[in-house]
Enzyme design. Structure first.
Site, PDB file in Angstrom:
ATOM      1  N   THR A 230       0.812  -1.224   0.000  1.00 50.27           N
ATOM      2  CA  THR A 230       0.000   0.000   0.000  1.00 50.27           C
ATOM      3  C   THR A 230       0.840   1.268   0.000  1.00 50.27           C
ATOM      4  O   THR A 230       0.457   2.279  -0.593  1.00 50.27           O
ATOM      5  CB  THR A 230      -0.925  -0.011   1.235  1.00 50.27           C
ATOM      6  OG1 THR A 230      -1.771  -1.138   1.129  1.00 50.27           O
ATOM      7  CG2 THR A 230      -1.775   1.236   1.324  1.00 50.27           C
TER       8      THR A 230
ATOM      9  N   SER B 297       1.125  -7.610  -1.359  1.00 50.06           N
ATOM     10  CA  SER B 297       1.771  -8.734  -0.679  1.00 50.06           C
ATOM     11  C   SER B 297       0.917  -9.996  -0.668  1.00 50.06           C
ATOM     12  O   SER B 297       1.431 -11.079  -0.416  1.00 50.06           O
ATOM     13  CB  SER B 297       2.191  -8.347   0.734  1.00 50.06           C
ATOM     14  OG  SER B 297       1.082  -8.267   1.593  1.00 50.06           O
TER      15      SER B 297
HETATM   16  N1  ASP Z   1      -2.991  -5.434   0.367  1.00 50.72           N
HETATM   17  C1  ASP Z   1      -1.869  -4.653   0.805  1.00 50.72           C
HETATM   18  C2  ASP Z   1      -0.647  -5.519   0.754  1.00 50.72           C
HETATM   19  O1  ASP Z   1      -0.470  -6.315   1.607  1.00 50.72           O
HETATM   20  C3  ASP Z   1      -2.113  -4.127   2.182  1.00 50.72           C
HETATM   21  C4  ASP Z   1      -1.032  -3.233   2.740  1.00 50.72           C
HETATM   22  O2  ASP Z   1       0.012  -3.044   2.194  1.00 50.72           O
HETATM   23  O3  ASP Z   1      -1.269  -2.676   3.825  1.00 50.72           O
HETATM   24  O4  ASP Z   1       0.142  -5.383  -0.136  1.00 50.72           O
END
Ligand code: ASP
Length: 593
Positions: A49, A122
């Site tokens: 993010t 991720s």
């Molecule tokens: N979906 C994102 C990830 O894990 C969530 C984040 O980065 O906070 O890449």
């Protein structure tokens, strides 16, 4: 993913400590900045993010955007310093290198970005991505003082744990961070998280794979994501943070883990992919468990209830588990609870251990899974050796009873750390520390029934007859606890049965009072007897036992070789006391005793 190597020609700079002190080559140099010490951090941007933007209403990673944005943020980049010191001439590639403003410790953290392509959410990451990060840390290890890995929060706990096992003999900080809100947005936690991670990685030699989030630095293999809607996304339920970044950055050096060897840093990137997490729930069917444990599975983290319990009235389940462990599948018991450890205090926990399941103590499921994957990839080890490795504390990921102490004592890491802290190097001083600390540690090993640690302590040259602050020897403690194996071990190592603690008690006296029959017998065989001091009160004690009809108590005194006809404070014998209250059983016993 190659980074252009740093220019070796570093004009106008001189080596200073672990960083470099930079002098200004221009006439505009200022006295404040001319003494800055530069340290170098490699930032590996894997995605998440922190660097995402909205595309068609949903967030996804934006390539080549982060560095450009950071360059415009004064808290994350000091362009004036970069220009004045001709920073880019010595730190290449210039378009990926930034420098933080001067820190409170007079340091300048110069950081260079290595951006992966593609950048990933991720949730899309796999163990192959962990290996790529590990290999890059290894590749650039000598060029940087620390590493910051930008990563999505969703699977960060898995990656950070895996990296902690991959990195063997790590001597520099590796810090994962990310954010809940993209750094490009007004209310983002990304700026603070990145800044904190950079400051720690660039200024403190914390030789661990860590996670920095919302003002806290955690040991990586202790964290778990607990909140998807708060800036405080992570928790480390079983270990306090390694550092708190409040007004000052306070490092808790006592908690920081240090490798016990002085071997060279290496990265072992192989991971076994045939592993899984199986969460128990009431009513889980045998078919589900059977299907899960089928080949090619080689290792399973069994998420159990409370302190490691599974139903012990489900023979069907236990049979499947036993069959799997007999086939060589390694099953590790971890609790579903956020905090606490697996123990075998309940029959339901014991049942699993009887079925060949290894205790995972207080490991998080994320740490346990990546550890299992790492351990199973070590092809030169037997299944038994792998199981042993699973129950050993490798990187501070768990506290296995006295396991931590066991390891540190057997390789004398504990003493080394103390010696280091006290800046002690000479043999005599080391011996003095050993002599001061070892008796107490030996007593605590005796309390835990831990002969392995006692042997390690003995091998370090400690006399196992040395007493602690209360004059109590390991034999006193083992006698109190009723640890027959420890008493046997100590006697075989010539522990004296005659030492008295500061209350004048011998180990035999302790064993009598705590009614450890086996210990009394063993001690007697080695020549132990109740001392004359102890005998002074023995008659009264025998009368008290006779008065309360405590046959078991009387028997143990007899076993200890004490004369049953001794009189108490008022001159009466135990037989007279028992006769007076007509306790026939006791009378009969005392008549022939
Ligand atoms: N979906 C994102 C990830 O894990 C969530 C984040 O980065 O906070 O890449």
């Amino acid at each position: 993913m190659d980074l252009q190597l740093l220019s070796q020609k570093s004009v106008c700079q001189s080596a200073m400590g672990r960083g470099r002190r930079r002098n200004f080559c221009t006439s505009s140099k200022s006295p404040e900045t001319s003494s800055d010490i530069e340290t170098r951090v490699l930032v590996i941007n894997t995605g998440g993010t922190i660097g995402m933007v909205l595309h068609n209403g949903v967030l996804s990673p934006e390539p080549n955007a982060l560095v450009k944005t950071l360059r415009k943020l004064p808290i994350l980049h000091d362009e004036q310093y970069a220009q004045q010191t001709k920073l880019y001439e010595s730190y290449k590639p210039e378009d990926k290198t930034l420098v933080l403003p001067q820190s409170k410790l007079n340091k300048r953290v110069v950081y260079t970005f290595l951006e992966y392509s593609p950048l990933l959410d991720s949730s899309n990451m796999t163990p192959n991505d962990w290996s790529t990060i590990g290999k890059d840390i290894e590749k650039y290890y000598e060029q940087y003082d620390g590493f910051v890995i930008l990563h999505g929060t969703d699977t960060m706990a898995y990656t950070v744990s895996a990296l902690s096992f991959m990195c063997e003999n790590l001597g520099k900080p590796v810090i994962l961070t990310g954010s809940q809100v993209p750094i490009f947005e007004m209310r983002s936690d990304g700026r603070d998280n990145l800044l904190g991670a950079l400051l720690i990685a660039g200024q403190f030699v914390i030789p661990e794979v860590c996670l920095y989030f919302y003002h806290r630095l955690y040991r990586g293999n202790r964290v778990t994501k607990v909140d998807s809607g708060s800036f405080k996304a992570f928790a480390s339920p079983n270990l306090p943070p390694l550092a708190n970044a409040e007004v000052d950055i306070e490092i808790d050096w006592d908690t920081v883990w240090r490798p016990s060897t002085t071997e060279k840093f290496t990265v072992y990137t192989q991971m076994n992919h045939n592993v899984g997490l199986l969460r128990l729930f009431p009513g889980i069917t045998t078919d589900t468990v059977k299907a899960f444990l089928k080949a090619p599975i080689e290792g399973v983290i069994l998420e159990t209830y409370g302190s490691g319990n599974a139903p012990d009235n489900r023979q069907d389940l236990l049979d499947e588990i036993r069959k799997a462990t007999q086939r060589g599948v390694i099953i590790v018991n971890c609790t579903q609870c956020l905090r606490g450890s697996v123990t075998i205090s309940y029959a339901t926990g014991q049942a699993l251990s009887n079925a060949g399941v290894v205790a995972g103590f207080d490991m998080t499921p994320e740490a346990a899974l990546s550890k299992l994957s790492h351990v199973l990839a070590k092809q030169d080890l037997t299944t038994e050796e792998k199981k042993k490795m699973m129950s050993r504390n490798l990187r501070g990921e768990m506290v296995a009873d006295l396991q931590g102490a066991k390891i540190s004592l057997s390789d004398s890491r504990f003493i080394q750390i103390i010696a280091k802290t006290l800046s002690i190097g000479c043999k005599e001083e080391l011996e003095a520390i050993r002599d001061a600390l070892m008796p107490t540690l030996a007593c605590s090993a005796a309390k835990n029934g831990d002969t392995e640690t006692l042997e390690a302590i003995r091998k370090m040259g400690t006399d196992l007859n040395k007493a602690d602050y209360d004059g109590r020897t390991p034999l006193h403690i083992a006698a109190c606890e009723g640890h027959l194996n420890v008493v046997e071990y100590l006697l075989s190592k010539r522990a004296t049965v005659y030492s008295k603690d500061r209350f004048g008690d011998t180990p035999l006296h302790n064993a009598i009072h705590l009614r450890h029959k086996g210990v009394v017998e063993l001690l007697r065989k080695s020549g132990a007897h109740v001392s004359s001091d102890e005998l002074k009160d023995a008659g009264t004690e025998l009368c008290r036992l006779a008065a309360s009809g405590d046959l078991e108590g009387l028997r143990i005194w007899k076993l200890a070789g004490v004369d049953m006809a001794m009189s108490g404070y008022d001159g009466k014998t135990p037989l007279e006391v028992a006769g007076a209250i007509e306790h026939t059983e006791v009378v009969n016993f005392l008549k022939v005793a």
